[in-house]
Scaffold this motif. Structure first.
Motif, short mmCIF file in Angstrom:
data_model
loop_
_atom_site.label_atom_id
_atom_site.label_comp_id
_atom_site.label_asym_id
_atom_site.label_seq_id
_atom_site.Cartn_x
_atom_site.Cartn_y
_atom_site.Cartn_z
N ALA A 397 0.75 -1.11 0.35
CA ALA A 397 0.00 0.28 0.20
C ALA A 397 0.71 0.90 -0.18
CB ALA A 397 -0.73 -0.18 1.01
N MET A 401 1.20 4.03 -3.31
CA MET A 401 0.90 5.52 -2.99
C MET A 401 2.26 6.49 -3.46
SD MET A 401 -2.31 6.14 -2.39
CE MET A 401 -2.11 7.49 -1.02
N ILE B 521 -5.92 0.94 -2.95
CA ILE B 521 -5.13 0.20 -1.48
C ILE B 521 -6.57 0.04 -0.62
CG2 ILE B 521 -3.53 1.44 -0.13
CD1 ILE B 521 -2.27 2.92 -2.03
#
Lengths: 699, 699
Positions: A397, A401, B521
């Motif tokens: 994650a 990002m 996510i």
């Protein structure tokens, strides 16, 4: 400029293949040992080759059928004419990677055992050299396929860049199909033989592992080669190639969208050149892998880690000037995207090791749960495996990002998606050497088997065991990389799919919001696919193992003098059974993986397919980690108990741990690794059949 | 008009509660048997009450803290002032449902055993009456909470309809929190006691189940009550209430959006009146449940099925005029939405039974896999469980598409979402009677324990066993309904969340597309949550069971004459240990479920939360089915072997099956059912904290 870059990649590819060749020569320069060893190794090689020959015979039918289907689609204008050919080359090179890796592995096993007679370092060198052949063949053939196609489409057919990368994207489907067949078939073979041999040999007859009286012993050793070597080779070829081509494709689209043809070329250049630099770094650092005569695990591990870590650092350093020269300072964020992937790979690898190595708390706690029986160690392992998904999820994650953000995704989503794909390329850039450390494990395992069967000095077996045990740890790290890169590549491929749809018809309005019921249902169905897939492959292992169990029991009963060592077991029958069973069982799961996205697309349409891909990627990632880590932890908990704790070998705790280990076998070596390929194959198939789905669907 | 409808619902609620009261009186009119039976039953009741008292003491602290937090948020204008109070009443009624159900169950156990002395039909009547108390208390209290709040907000505070349903939605969070605590705590208790008692008693000491010499035997029976009765009561209260209020809320929003206040009232009326009609049908049909003296499974099953099936048919018939009169012919599609839910519930129930009952192939095949040891039956069960997710996924997918489509979702998405929520209401409309058939299982189980401990005629035990075994089948069907309705309700709640966000600020631009990295996510993190949750709860069972194992071993060693039956075991120590361990272990998973959506929201924002909810719902649904069915199949495979196949009781195959059953225990009775609540609680928390998240988040 771009043609030179492709030539540079081609040069990297040739360099890798040449290096693989020197390593192969190096392996063959060692002696194979005495006649018994030669004979055993020959039997293993014969069994492995027989399996591969028959597997390829089946796959030729499959590839021919797919070639016809794709050609028909091309005839109807649903695909370009390059696709059927690209599909076949992808499959061919993927299969070739596995074949070459296995050829050398089956020639290195006796040589490793023989070298271990002289010393541990010598043994490590043979096994690691053979592993390097595999590692560099995979990256070499991958880059060869990519650069040849690129040059062909560019220089011979004079295609535009977006058309080139779109066509290249489709040869990933060939590689993925091949990889899935190889992984599933090999995975079923190796675990059926292993479980079958153990259940009757170790548990019922009470003879040690690799005992020549066990009729399934050769099949077991063949399994290491067809599953852990050939299967893994095809698998990682696919990962490597998919990550590079999806990155090229996303980059071209991102920069074509903002109207910069020059930057589009740069976007293709970065992943390709990154890969070539990775080859160079891996070659250099593979010379750092050497050790003294201590069989101490930490010394050996340090030797291997020295190689992989230094190549990671080298790439991290070299990537900066690369991005700077190709893109300039404006896009230096891409450098950090690459680094985030590299780092995420290392971190996931660390957490995999943390959860599966007996030097840490989780596996030790699991071992202690064997004291109250097999039920509690099973519950403990399932719980451990499920819990071990947390860290990788968070790492991925953050990596996604970060890669998205530093690449400018919050300003232009396309750049962000390209950044995510670069993270996958970064993670796999050290593949040459990480795969070498990974592939040497099954070779050491085979060497141990040969040492046992040929009745060599127990000291030799201790050395091969040290190498093998180390292989388990590096395999855990390797699995972390494979899973992490699969998730990132799958995400990149979903983005490629979305762009493919828009390429087909700019007027199509995509409604990918979660509240669109078609998307939601897609997520549900996609999430279910890894479960089905895991269930089918585990069931296949069970079925195939049962047939081995029956055959071994039959031989023990019907061959007089076998148990006393006066008569030979009929090894070929077991090899044959495993071959037939695994080839039969590999078909359904793979066909299912190819047919489902088409059927879902025809019913739910492209929005449903996008949901399906997202759902499959999320649960596939989780299930793959869960199964790999639970299996690894059970395996090492058993080994830990064998080292003398909780009553040691033969105790009730040990028996409970053996049950855990047996359950973990198909988890970690059949179902788990296949899921990595599954989630990419689903996207690949969706991309190739996008034209069909867009034109014909119900909802 | 709407006030009359609420009064009609209130009437339905009172009817249900009165019926529960008559059933309770009926149960209490039976005799408890001899003094030993009274004493044992008293001990079980005392242990169960001690557990609940301590659980409530902990929960009062939790609810008080949450009340303060919610009040502070209300003070800052992030919530309305009704929320803190609604939260508390939701929790209170959910807890009360469990408490009442358990009070009567612990009074019915000895009475059932005693009634079984006279005949099977008499035994069934006591147990089923007690189950009915639970079933009708749950629906009665659920409807009471809903109608009182509705009338209060409408008639006293004169709120507008959209504000009423929005406020009511939040009391679901109280019910869900309470349910999760009860399910997790009770689930850990019951399985820790069960596993602990079995591992030492059955496996090590070789004494039969429910033998009074086993110090954990009372704890085991207490566990049936606090887990399978009190936990399930709180759980299904939550499911029932959540499905109705989310439906009301979605309906009001759908029709307010198209500007029809009158239809908005109709939209509230349908789920409420449906529920009231369900009460009526369930009461009538519960009189159809009676049997003769044959202990034949199929006869008994037919008796129960007669009750549930006829109530489903009755509701299916009554729903048509209901929808027609309230909505008119224009919206008759809602009728089909309700029917699709009802049908989906029945179908999922059937497939659950197919995969877990030994009358069908999967469980029989699983039983045969015990012949090659515990490892193969574990692999087989995992594979069976994973494969069993396919049918429910497809059923839910078709049900969602159908309910969405027939309600006009392809024209107006809001109508479609309301249709999905109506499907959930339809599925749960027969809850009164399905829960009765479900809750009677643990009572029969307890009755068997008492018969054994009190040394009654073996014929009595045979009768209670017949009732118990039937309970397993109905429990499987009940689980199908619980899981299916959880998925539908969770989807409805996601829709409610989306609408809540838009309610807070119409200017917020939602970007729920899958290619938004925040959403992606979110999906990954959400998908991981059920894995973490399952891991934590399984681990807790393991830990708690270990402490029981040690205590039982200690008592066997230290209490002289215990094994010879000359001295009494110290039951209270085990009860005490289980209570402490399960209460300690229930806190972390539940807090995690509450905190995660807030943290994810504060980091990823509302779009990330939507992704998280979708991911959690998809994998939660899959994991819940996988765990429930694998556990159920292992349990029944063991029972099937005990019936005499594969060597019968005491054979190696049986021992292997016992391992499978023990692994399955926390799967099916702790982790699996808790996940159903988890996925709804995540949405509920997200809805309540939406105001906070919208105002403060990083991405």
């Amino acid at each position: 400029m771009d043609n030179y870059l492709a030539l540079f990649t081609l040069a990297g590819s040739i360099l890798a293949l040449l290096f693989a060749l020197t390593r192969a020569k190096n392996v063959l320069s060692f002696g194979e040992g005495n006649d018994t060893m030669k004979k055993i190794s020959g039997n293993i090689r014969k069994g492995a080759m027989a399996y591969l020959t028959r597997q390829y015979r089946i796959l030729i039918v499959f590839f021919a059928a797919m070639f016809v289907i794709l050609s028909v689609m091309a005839g109807f204008g649903l695909l370009t004419w390059f696709v059927p050919f690209a599909f076949v080359t992808g499959g061919f090179f993927s299969g070739l990677s596995g074949f070459i890796g296995m050829s050398i592995a089956t020639r290195a096993n006796a040589r490793t055992a023989n070298a271990c007679q002289e010393g541990l370092n010598r043994g490590l060198r043979v096994a690691f050299s053979a592993g390097s052949v595999m590692g560099f063949t995979v990256v070499g053939l991958g880059l060869l396929d990519i650069s040849i196609w690129y040059l062909l489409l560019r220089m011979v057919f004079h295609l535009e860049l977006p058309d080139i990368t779109a066509a290249m994207l489709t040869f990933g489907m060939g590689a993925s199909s091949m990889a899935l067949f190889a992984r599933v078939g090999g995975g079923i073979y190796t675990k059926a033989a292993d479980v079958g041999a153990d259940l009757v040999g170790k548990v019922e007859a009470g003879i040690p592992e690799d005992d020549p009286r066990n009729p399934a012993v050769i099949a077991d050793n063949v399994g290491d080669n067809v599953g852990d070597v050939a299967g893994m080779g095809a698998d990682l070829y696919e990962s490597y190639v998919s990550s590079i081509i999806s990155s090229c494709s996303l980059g071209v689209i991102a920069f074509t969208a903002i109207g910069s043809g020059k930057l589009a070329i740069s976007a293709v250049a970065v992943p390709m050149v990154m890969a070539a630099i990775g080859v160079l770094a891996s070659i250099i650092c593979s010379f750092f892998v050497r050790t003294g005569e201590s069989t101490d695990q930490s010394t050996l591990l340090k030797a291997l880690r020295r190689g992989t870590n230094s190549s990671a650092i080298m790439i991290a350093i070299a990537a900066f000037p690369l991005v700077y020269f190709i893109f300039g300072m404006n896009y230096i964020g891409f450098y950090f995207a690459i680094i985030s992937g590299l780092l995420a790979g290392v971190l996931i690898g660390f957490f995999t090791e943390y959860f599966t190595s007996d030097t840490y708390r989780p596996t030790r706690k699991l071992a202690s749960q064997s004291e109250t029986g097999s039920a509690t160690i099973i519950i403990g392992g399932v719980s451990l495996g499920m819990l071990s998904t947390v860290a990788p999820i968070i790492i991925i994650a953050i990596c996604v990002m970060a890669a998205y953000g530093v690449s400018g995704g919050f300003g232009d989503a396309n750049l962000g998606l390209y950044g995510i794909s670069l993270a996958a390329v970064g993670m796999l850039s050290t593949l040459g050497i990480t795969l070498a450390t990974d592939a040497y494990g099954p070779i050491a395992d085979n060497a141990g088997g040969i040492a046992e069967m040929a009745g060599l000095d127990p000291e030799v077996r201790r050395r091969t065991d040290a190498l093998d045990s180390l292989g388990n740890t590096t395999a855990a790290t390797g699995k972390g990389f494979a899973i992490g890169s699969a998730a990132l590549t799958a995400l990149a491929l979903i983005a490629s799919y979305v762009q493919k749809i828009q390429q087909i018809d700019m007027k199509i309005k995509l409604d990918m919001t979660i509240m669109n019921p078609v998307v939601l249902i897609g997520i549900f169905i996609g999430a279910c696919l890894p479960f089905i897939f895991a269930a089918l492959t585990m069931d296949s292992v069970g079925k195939a193992a049962q047939s081995i169990v029956k055959e071994v029991r039959r031989q023990f009963k019907e061959i007089p003098g076998l148990m006393e060592g006066k008569a030979d077991a009929d090894y070929t029958r077991c090899v044959d059974l495993c071959t037939k069973a695994s080839l039969r069982e590999m078909i359904l799961p793979t066909i299912l993986a190819i047919v489902t996205p088409i059927v879902v697309g025809l019913i739910l349409g492209h929005n449903g397919v996008i949901g399906m891909l997202a759902g499959a990627t999320a649960t596939g990632f989780l299930l793959a980690i869960f199964m790999a880590n639970a299996g690894g932890a059970w395996d090492n908990a058993k080994k830990y108990i064998e080292s003398g704790v909780h009553g040691g070998k033969g105790s009730d705790a040990h028996k409970a741990a053996v049950v855990g280990d047996t359950v973990g076998d198909p988890f970690k070596d059949t179902s788990g690794p296949s899921i990595n390929i599954l989630i990419k194959l689903l996207s690949m198939v969706s991309i190739v059949f996008a034209g069909l789905v867009v034109n014909f669907h119900i909802f």
